[in-house]
Design a protein around this motif. Structure first.
Motif, PDB file in Angstrom:
ATOM      1  N   ALA A   1       0.836  -1.206   0.000  1.00 54.48           N
ATOM      2  CA  ALA A   1       0.000   0.000   0.000  1.00 54.48           C
ATOM      3  C   ALA A   1       0.866   1.250   0.000  1.00 54.48           C
ATOM      4  O   ALA A   1       0.572   2.225  -0.706  1.00 54.48           O
ATOM      5  CB  ALA A   1      -0.928  -0.006   1.214  1.00 54.48           C
ATOM      6  N   GLU A   2       1.962   1.223   0.759  1.00 59.32           N
ATOM      7  CA  GLU A   2       2.866   2.373   0.779  1.00 59.32           C
ATOM      8  C   GLU A   2       3.519   2.578  -0.582  1.00 59.32           C
ATOM      9  O   GLU A   2       3.624   3.712  -1.063  1.00 59.32           O
ATOM     10  CB  GLU A   2       3.935   2.171   1.852  1.00 59.32           C
ATOM     11  CG  GLU A   2       4.824   3.369   2.044  1.00 59.32           C
ATOM     12  CD  GLU A   2       5.811   3.172   3.182  1.00 59.32           C
ATOM     13  OE1 GLU A   2       6.859   3.835   3.142  1.00 59.32           O
ATOM     14  OE2 GLU A   2       5.533   2.381   4.092  1.00 59.32           O
ATOM     15  N   GLN A   3       3.936   1.500  -1.228  1.00 60.21           N
ATOM     16  CA  GLN A   3       4.516   1.608  -2.577  1.00 60.21           C
ATOM     17  C   GLN A   3       3.503   2.176  -3.566  1.00 60.21           C
ATOM     18  O   GLN A   3       3.839   3.003  -4.412  1.00 60.21           O
ATOM     19  CB  GLN A   3       4.984   0.241  -3.071  1.00 60.21           C
ATOM     20  CG  GLN A   3       6.233  -0.275  -2.408  1.00 60.21           C
ATOM     21  CD  GLN A   3       6.566  -1.695  -2.855  1.00 60.21           C
ATOM     22  OE1 GLN A   3       5.829  -2.307  -3.628  1.00 60.21           O
ATOM     23  NE2 GLN A   3       7.674  -2.219  -2.365  1.00 60.21           N
ATOM     24  N   SER A   4       2.264   1.725  -3.450  1.00 60.33           N
ATOM     25  CA  SER A   4       1.219   2.206  -4.357  1.00 60.33           C
ATOM     26  C   SER A   4       0.965   3.692  -4.167  1.00 60.33           C
ATOM     27  O   SER A   4       0.827   4.443  -5.139  1.00 60.33           O
ATOM     28  CB  SER A   4      -0.065   1.408  -4.115  1.00 60.33           C
ATOM     29  OG  SER A   4      -1.103   1.880  -4.915  1.00 60.33           O
ATOM     30  N   VAL A   5       0.918   4.146  -2.912  1.00 57.78           N
ATOM     31  CA  VAL A   5       0.699   5.570  -2.642  1.00 57.78           C
ATOM     32  C   VAL A   5       1.865   6.395  -3.175  1.00 57.78           C
ATOM     33  O   VAL A   5       1.682   7.441  -3.805  1.00 57.78           O
ATOM     34  CB  VAL A   5       0.486   5.804  -1.132  1.00 57.78           C
ATOM     35  CG1 VAL A   5       0.557   7.274  -0.784  1.00 57.78           C
ATOM     36  CG2 VAL A   5      -0.847   5.218  -0.704  1.00 57.78           C
ATOM     37  N   ARG A   6       3.101   5.917  -2.947  1.00 59.82           N
ATOM     38  CA  ARG A   6       4.271   6.642  -3.438  1.00 59.82           C
ATOM     39  C   ARG A   6       4.279   6.718  -4.968  1.00 59.82           C
ATOM     40  O   ARG A   6       4.631   7.751  -5.539  1.00 59.82           O
ATOM     41  CB  ARG A   6       5.557   5.985  -2.943  1.00 59.82           C
ATOM     42  CG  ARG A   6       5.820   6.215  -1.491  1.00 59.82           C
ATOM     43  CD  ARG A   6       7.072   5.477  -1.047  1.00 59.82           C
ATOM     44  NE  ARG A   6       7.199   5.496   0.388  1.00 59.82           N
ATOM     45  CZ  ARG A   6       8.056   6.254   1.040  1.00 59.82           C
ATOM     46  NH1 ARG A   6       8.875   7.030   0.393  1.00 59.82           N
ATOM     47  NH2 ARG A   6       8.107   6.222   2.350  1.00 59.82           N
TER      48      ARG A   6
ATOM     49  N   ARG B   1       1.631   6.661  -6.944  1.00 59.82           N
ATOM     50  CA  ARG B   1       0.603   7.623  -7.374  1.00 59.82           C
ATOM     51  C   ARG B   1       1.070   9.059  -7.172  1.00 59.82           C
ATOM     52  O   ARG B   1       0.843   9.925  -8.011  1.00 59.82           O
ATOM     53  CB  ARG B   1      -0.703   7.368  -6.629  1.00 59.82           C
ATOM     54  CG  ARG B   1      -1.462   6.161  -7.146  1.00 59.82           C
ATOM     55  CD  ARG B   1      -2.904   6.154  -6.660  1.00 59.82           C
ATOM     56  NE  ARG B   1      -3.023   6.158  -5.217  1.00 59.82           N
ATOM     57  CZ  ARG B   1      -3.182   5.080  -4.457  1.00 59.82           C
ATOM     58  NH1 ARG B   1      -3.221   3.894  -5.009  1.00 59.82           N
ATOM     59  NH2 ARG B   1      -3.303   5.181  -3.153  1.00 59.82           N
ATOM     60  N   LEU B   2       1.725   9.325  -6.029  1.00 59.36           N
ATOM     61  CA  LEU B   2       2.234  10.682  -5.778  1.00 59.36           C
ATOM     62  C   LEU B   2       3.318  11.058  -6.778  1.00 59.36           C
ATOM     63  O   LEU B   2       3.367  12.192  -7.260  1.00 59.36           O
ATOM     64  CB  LEU B   2       2.764  10.790  -4.353  1.00 59.36           C
ATOM     65  CG  LEU B   2       1.722  10.814  -3.241  1.00 59.36           C
ATOM     66  CD1 LEU B   2       2.387  10.811  -1.874  1.00 59.36           C
ATOM     67  CD2 LEU B   2       0.819  12.017  -3.379  1.00 59.36           C
ATOM     68  N   ALA B   3       4.189  10.112  -7.104  1.00 59.10           N
ATOM     69  CA  ALA B   3       5.242  10.390  -8.085  1.00 59.10           C
ATOM     70  C   ALA B   3       4.639  10.659  -9.454  1.00 59.10           C
ATOM     71  O   ALA B   3       5.092  11.550 -10.183  1.00 59.10           O
ATOM     72  CB  ALA B   3       6.222   9.222  -8.149  1.00 59.10           C
TER      73      ALA B   3
ATOM     74  N   ARG C   1       2.381  17.118 -12.973  1.00 52.77           N
ATOM     75  CA  ARG C   1       2.373  18.561 -12.698  1.00 52.77           C
ATOM     76  C   ARG C   1       3.617  19.230 -13.253  1.00 52.77           C
ATOM     77  O   ARG C   1       3.537  20.321 -13.804  1.00 52.77           O
ATOM     78  CB  ARG C   1       2.293  18.806 -11.193  1.00 52.77           C
ATOM     79  CG  ARG C   1       0.922  18.533 -10.636  1.00 52.77           C
ATOM     80  CD  ARG C   1       0.882  18.827  -9.162  1.00 52.77           C
ATOM     81  NE  ARG C   1      -0.395  18.414  -8.603  1.00 52.77           N
ATOM     82  CZ  ARG C   1      -0.575  18.148  -7.339  1.00 52.77           C
ATOM     83  NH1 ARG C   1       0.417  18.245  -6.486  1.00 52.77           N
ATOM     84  NH2 ARG C   1      -1.758  17.781  -6.906  1.00 52.77           N
ATOM     85  N   THR C   2       4.785  18.608 -13.097  1.00 52.92           N
ATOM     86  CA  THR C   2       6.003  19.233 -13.611  1.00 52.92           C
ATOM     87  C   THR C   2       6.037  19.195 -15.125  1.00 52.92           C
ATOM     88  O   THR C   2       6.606  20.081 -15.749  1.00 52.92           O
ATOM     89  CB  THR C   2       7.262  18.550 -13.043  1.00 52.92           C
ATOM     90  OG1 THR C   2       7.202  17.154 -13.336  1.00 52.92           O
ATOM     91  CG2 THR C   2       7.387  18.781 -11.563  1.00 52.92           C
ATOM     92  N   ALA C   3       5.407  18.178 -15.734  1.00 55.26           N
ATOM     93  CA  ALA C   3       5.373  18.124 -17.199  1.00 55.26           C
ATOM     94  C   ALA C   3       4.456  19.208 -17.751  1.00 55.26           C
ATOM     95  O   ALA C   3       4.689  19.749 -18.818  1.00 55.26           O
ATOM     96  CB  ALA C   3       4.904  16.753 -17.671  1.00 55.26           C
TER      97      ALA C   3
END
Length: 197
Positions: free
Chosen positions: A114-119, A121-123, A129-131
């Motif tokens: 779950a932590e990997q999935s959240v990270r 999605r945030l990435a 956003r930066t693109a």
């Protein structure tokens, strides 16, 4: 998904056709490619159907906890092996089962997933956003030219100054405010008649 030797031959030929679309294709090769595409579509559809069934079964076992703990943990392990991202409901159920050895191991595994999935999605959001933000440079400023008259007319001209731009001559004179808004005239009172008497 595993391909047979015959299907791999057809897949290899399809890739060769895709890389060189101008090459002639025999009718039987075209039919083989279409049959393989249909088989792949059927396998994908079946895999989606099995995944939906597995997730529905997992939800039924989760709702029946704690009595269905062995079946739930087994189904959850199968779902995780198939690429399932644990949901908050799964984490809550596993917290209730962390007293068992299997529940504790699965809880740690699901928390990490779950932590990997959240990270991830945030990435992905950050990358999007930066693109989207493209650095822009301000437009170059245009040089302002002085019009004849005003303070510039009183100052002596320098030889390096460019000649002032001539404003366009209007085709008709601009109207005066009194032409556009004529003054209001006060009404003249009617003459009074004197009564004879």
């Amino acid at each position: 998904m595993a391909f047979s030797a015959d299907e791999l031959r057809v897949l290899r030929r399809a890739l060769a056709i895709a890389l060189n679309p101008t090459a002639p294709v025999a009718d039987d090769e075209q039919q083989d490619c279409l049959r393989l595409a249909d088989s792949v579509d059927d396998a994908i559809h079946e895999a989606g159907r099995l995944r939906s069934f597995l997730l529905a079964d997992l939800a039924r076992y989760r709702d029946a906890l704690p009595g269905s703990a062995p079946g739930y943990t087994e189904l959850l392990q199968d779902a995780l092996a198939a690429g399932y991202d644990p949901r908050p409901e799964d984490l809550a159920a596993l917290r209730a089962l962390r007293g068992t050895p299997t529940g504790a191991v699965l809880l740690r595994r699901c928390q990490a997933l779950a932590e990997q999935s959240v990270r991830a999605r945030l990435a992905a959001r950050t990358a999007t956003r930066t693109a989207v933000r493209v650095p822009t440079t301000p437009a170059p400023r245009t040089r302002l030219l002085a019009l004849p008259g005003g303070r510039a007319a009183d100052e002596p001209k320098k030889p390096s100054d460019p000649p002032p731009a001539k404003p366009p001559i209007p085709l008709r004179p601009a109207p005066k405010p009194s032409d556009v808004f004529p003054p209001k005239r006060r009404p003249v009172p009617p003459p009074q008649q004197l009564a004879a008497g």
